[in-house]
Write a protein that holds these residues in place. Structure first.
Motif, PDB file in Angstrom:
ATOM      1  N   LEU A 109       0.827  -1.196   0.000  1.00  0.00           N
ATOM      2  CA  LEU A 109       0.000   0.000   0.000  1.00  0.00           C
ATOM      3  C   LEU A 109       0.869   1.257   0.000  1.00  0.00           C
ATOM      4  CD1 LEU A 109      -2.761   1.354   0.159  1.00  0.00           C
ATOM      5  CD2 LEU A 109      -2.707   1.015   2.647  1.00  0.00           C
ATOM      6  N   GLN A 110       1.926   1.229   0.783  1.00  0.00           N
ATOM      7  CA  GLN A 110       2.855   2.357   0.828  1.00  0.00           C
ATOM      8  C   GLN A 110       3.425   2.631  -0.559  1.00  0.00           C
ATOM      9  OE1 GLN A 110       4.062   3.922   3.983  1.00  0.00           O
ATOM     10  NE2 GLN A 110       4.868   5.485   2.607  1.00  0.00           N
ATOM     11  N   HIS A 111       3.820   1.563  -1.260  1.00  0.00           N
ATOM     12  CA  HIS A 111       4.413   1.723  -2.583  1.00  0.00           C
ATOM     13  C   HIS A 111       3.401   2.300  -3.568  1.00  0.00           C
ATOM     14  CE1 HIS A 111       6.377   0.866  -6.382  1.00  0.00           C
ATOM     15  NE2 HIS A 111       5.320   0.144  -6.737  1.00  0.00           N
ATOM     16  N   ILE A 112       2.177   1.796  -3.561  1.00  0.00           N
ATOM     17  CA  ILE A 112       1.171   2.254  -4.514  1.00  0.00           C
ATOM     18  C   ILE A 112       0.846   3.728  -4.297  1.00  0.00           C
ATOM     19  CG2 ILE A 112      -1.250   2.008  -5.199  1.00  0.00           C
ATOM     20  CD1 ILE A 112      -0.942  -1.012  -4.654  1.00  0.00           C
ATOM     21  N   LEU A 113       0.635   4.116  -3.047  1.00  0.00           N
ATOM     22  CA  LEU A 113       0.323   5.510  -2.761  1.00  0.00           C
ATOM     23  C   LEU A 113       1.510   6.421  -3.073  1.00  0.00           C
ATOM     24  CD1 LEU A 113      -1.679   5.113   0.571  1.00  0.00           C
ATOM     25  CD2 LEU A 113      -2.590   5.709  -1.681  1.00  0.00           C
ATOM     26  N   GLY A 114       2.713   5.934  -2.755  1.00  0.00           N
ATOM     27  CA  GLY A 114       3.894   6.743  -3.022  1.00  0.00           C
ATOM     28  C   GLY A 114       4.202   6.851  -4.495  1.00  0.00           C
ATOM     29  N   ASN A 115       4.133   5.730  -5.221  1.00  0.00           N
ATOM     30  CA  ASN A 115       4.457   5.744  -6.641  1.00  0.00           C
ATOM     31  C   ASN A 115       3.448   6.552  -7.443  1.00  0.00           C
ATOM     32  OD1 ASN A 115       3.850   3.919  -9.423  1.00  0.00           O
ATOM     33  ND2 ASN A 115       5.974   4.502  -9.088  1.00  0.00           N
ATOM     34  N   VAL A 134       0.843   3.024   7.160  1.00  0.00           N
ATOM     35  CA  VAL A 134       1.734   3.576   6.141  1.00  0.00           C
ATOM     36  C   VAL A 134       2.436   4.794   6.733  1.00  0.00           C
ATOM     37  CG1 VAL A 134       0.301   2.747   4.236  1.00  0.00           C
ATOM     38  CG2 VAL A 134      -0.069   5.054   5.128  1.00  0.00           C
ATOM     39  N   ASP A 135       3.525   5.153   6.100  1.00  0.00           N
ATOM     40  CA  ASP A 135       4.298   6.325   6.541  1.00  0.00           C
ATOM     41  C   ASP A 135       3.788   7.543   5.795  1.00  0.00           C
ATOM     42  OD1 ASP A 135       6.095   8.267   7.251  1.00  0.00           O
ATOM     43  OD2 ASP A 135       7.827   7.326   6.249  1.00  0.00           O
ATOM     44  N   PRO A 198       8.147  -4.987  -6.773  1.00  0.00           N
ATOM     45  CA  PRO A 198       7.165  -3.947  -6.484  1.00  0.00           C
ATOM     46  C   PRO A 198       6.061  -3.909  -7.541  1.00  0.00           C
ATOM     47  CG  PRO A 198       9.404  -3.106  -6.270  1.00  0.00           C
ATOM     48  CD  PRO A 198       9.514  -4.462  -6.896  1.00  0.00           C
ATOM     49  N   SER A 199       4.833  -3.646  -7.117  1.00  0.00           N
ATOM     50  CA  SER A 199       3.719  -3.533  -8.048  1.00  0.00           C
ATOM     51  C   SER A 199       3.999  -2.440  -9.071  1.00  0.00           C
ATOM     52  CB  SER A 199       2.437  -3.195  -7.285  1.00  0.00           C
ATOM     53  OG  SER A 199       2.128  -4.185  -6.335  1.00  0.00           O
ATOM     54  N   LYS A 200       3.676  -2.716 -10.318  1.00  0.00           N
ATOM     55  CA  LYS A 200       3.864  -1.736 -11.390  1.00  0.00           C
ATOM     56  C   LYS A 200       2.515  -1.106 -11.710  1.00  0.00           C
ATOM     57  CE  LYS A 200       5.868  -4.685 -14.239  1.00  0.00           C
ATOM     58  NZ  LYS A 200       6.196  -5.858 -13.405  1.00  0.00           N
ATOM     59  N   GLY A 201       2.491   0.210 -11.812  1.00  0.00           N
ATOM     60  CA  GLY A 201       1.271   0.931 -12.135  1.00  0.00           C
ATOM     61  C   GLY A 201       1.077   1.004 -13.635  1.00  0.00           C
ATOM     62  N   VAL A 202       0.069   0.314 -14.136  1.00  0.00           N
ATOM     63  CA  VAL A 202      -0.194   0.267 -15.575  1.00  0.00           C
ATOM     64  C   VAL A 202      -1.004   1.499 -15.964  1.00  0.00           C
ATOM     65  CG1 VAL A 202      -1.195  -1.082 -17.446  1.00  0.00           C
ATOM     66  CG2 VAL A 202      -0.204  -2.260 -15.467  1.00  0.00           C
TER      67      VAL A 202
END
Length: 550
Positions: A109-115, A134-135, A198-202
């Protein structure tokens, strides 16, 4: 076939297409259908005209909150009307929706919101609780809309920044003027599962959703009189494509909160559904339930059900009266491969759809002849019919779209008639004793056993620093099976080197919300004391396919 000017008529793939393939243009065009239900949640119906008005009103709310064209808005909830309001509202004003898997937590979740750089998030009670972990200092978030209002849990003491504006999602009111986004403008960023990193945002443009709908309408032969029913989550492209199938065809979509095997045919009867949407695991689960004399008592004739074996599809149709339509598509692509139900060849995904080109290539991108497995690469003839890349991941984008072909990462084989058969994910292949083993093919054999409901095959490391084949198996209710009997069943049906060494019987498999087995979790668990080892048991399989017990 020309485009029908009557708004009740479908815009079919291969037809003369609409010049403006943006989501606001589609909503505005179909608003002429007025009160006809476009989507149903629970017992609440939302008409075509109403959904266009709701999109405009949600767009106004977002604009009043400071969301501008190109800004990202995260949507973190299960299947509910607010999800579509916000998704369509973003499209209406040219903002970008970021649907988040409802089960994303912690680092993911942190990665998705940050990316994504989302500046506003709308979350239900579960989603709001996940924000406690999350931070916030590393995020661009400035506002949180609580979709469950007073029922949302309060933030953890001192954890959410005071600068965040937090409150219930405002009620829909007057609408905003559409921003007239172009077909190539980004409508959504949909994140991959991230099982290998890490999840990639398509990056999904407006026109990609148009073509998802158009191809689905054509392949599933959807008409304005049809009722579509899905239990799949709206935060994935399958259910979103189903919404656009309804929108383009004039049909009605019923969205349920979740899949229930015991209540599935009841739902088909209640809503008079003619088309439904399933994943391979869901078909296996349905087939494993106790038979009922009402299994075939419903109006549903066809289901989009990719990844179902020929034998399972035949058994499913015989029992439930529903034809399983296979095909191929991904978040990055579109409905690239597939045949209509009458043209299906059991076990095959089908042929490449009009408007796309597909090849099977080797590691150097050289095209391979029919019958030789390789990686599936695809590209579209129509502009913006596929994703445009991975958000803020230039290297991953270049690698995936190298040589101007999207590299799917899927190993397939094409036959002389142009039909494609899925073998496995390239990273899901198992290398043992110098041989490449398709996890998918082994799973198909295991799943064909009368006592097996589900099977997942994955590699584990052996003493020889190579892969060994492990299978996690879920049995049908009330069934029993010995590992030796299971391997006895396997040995005449697969190559000797593909027969699993390890077998673990489990009550359930770890699944994603959209019905895929989380194999990375199985690999992390690996061999346990409960795992049966055929070598330790003295059960060996020879090159001739025969087996012996030492």
């Amino acid at each position: 076939m020309p485009v029908h000017e009557d708004a009740a008529q479908p815009v079919m793939a291969g037809s003369e297409v609409l010049a403006d393939r943006s989501i606001p243009a589609l909503l505005t065009r179909r608003a002429a259908l007025g009160d006809k239900p476009l989507v149903i949640f629970g017992d609440t119906r939302f008409g075509y005209g109403e959904m266009a008005a709701r999109a405009a009103a949600a767009g106004a709310l977002l604009r009043d909150a400071g969301v501008a064209r190109g800004d990202r808005v995260a949507i973190f909830c299960g299947n509910r009307i607010a999800f579509l309001d916000l998704f369509l509202g973003c499209a209406w004003i040219g903002a970008v929706a970021v649907p988040i898997n409802h089960f994303a937590r912690g680092p993911q979740l942190q990665h998705i919101l940050g990316n994504s750089g989302a500046r506003l998030i709308a979350a239900d009670a579960d989603g709001a609780a996940a924000l406690d972990h999350v931070d916030p200092s590393a995020l661009a978030l400035a506002e949180v809309w609580l979709l469950d209002g007073e029922n949302s849990p309060p933030p953890a003491a001192g954890h959410w920044p005071a600068a965040w504006k937090v409150g219930p999602m405002p009620p829909l009111d007057a609408g905003a003027d559409a921003a007239s986004p172009r077909p190539g403008d980004m409508a959504a960023i949909i994140y991959t599962s991230g099982t290998t990193g890490p999840s990639k945002g398509v990056c999904c443009p407006h026109a990609q959703f148009y073509w998802w709908g158009a191809h689905s309408v054509d392949l599933l032969e959807i008409e304005a009189r049809d009722v579509l029913l899905t239990t799949l989550p709206l935060f994935h492209v399958n259910a979103l494509a189903t919404f656009f199938s309804a929108l383009l065809s004039g049909a009605t979509l019923v969205v349920l909160e979740r899949f229930s095997a015991s209540g599935f045919t009841d739902a088909l009867r209640k809503h008079r559904a003619t088309v439904t949407y399933l994943l391979g695991a869901m078909v296996s689960i349905l087939q494993s339930t106790p038979p009922s004399d009402r299994d075939n008592d419903h109006p549903t004739t066809r289901a989009l059900a990719p990844g179902v074996s020929a034998a399972l599809a035949a058994d499913f149709r015989a029992r439930f009266g529903i034809g399983a339509v296979d095909g191929y598509g991904s978040t990055e692509t579109n409905f690239v491969i597939g045949d209509r139900l009458a043209d299906q060849k059991p076990g095959s995904m089908g042929r490449v759809r009009p408007g796309f080109t597909a090849r099977v290539v080797d590691e150097e991108d050289n095209e391979l002849p029919p019958g030789v497995p390789g990686e599936l690469v695809v590209r579209a003839d129509e502009p913006f019919a596929m994703a445009t890349g991975y958000f803020e991941m230039a290297s991953a984008t270049v690698a995936a779209w190298r040589n101007l072909w999207l590299h799917t990462g899927d190993r397939v084989v094409r036959d002389a008639d142009g039909r494609f058969t899925f073998m496995d994910r390239i990273k899901d292949a198992i290398r043992r004793r110098g041989e490449n083993i398709s996890a998918y093919e082994v799973e198909q054999v295991l799943a064909s056993h009368p006592a097996v409901a589900q099977a997942a095959v994955f590699p584990v490391r052996s003493e020889l620093t190579e892969d060994e084949v492990m299978a996690a198996v879920v049995l049908k209710e009330g069934m029993a099976l010995d590992p030796v009997a299971l391997l006895d069943y396997c040995k005449p049906r697969m190559s000797y080197f593909s027969v699993p060494r390890y077998v673990l019987f489990a009550d359930r498999l770890p699944m994603t919300e959209n019905g895929k087995v989380q194999k990375y979790r199985l690999r992390e668990i690996g061999v346990t004391p409960e795992t049966w080892d055929r070598e330790a048991a003295g059960y060996t399989v020879g090159r001739g396919g025969g087996a012996r017990r030492a």
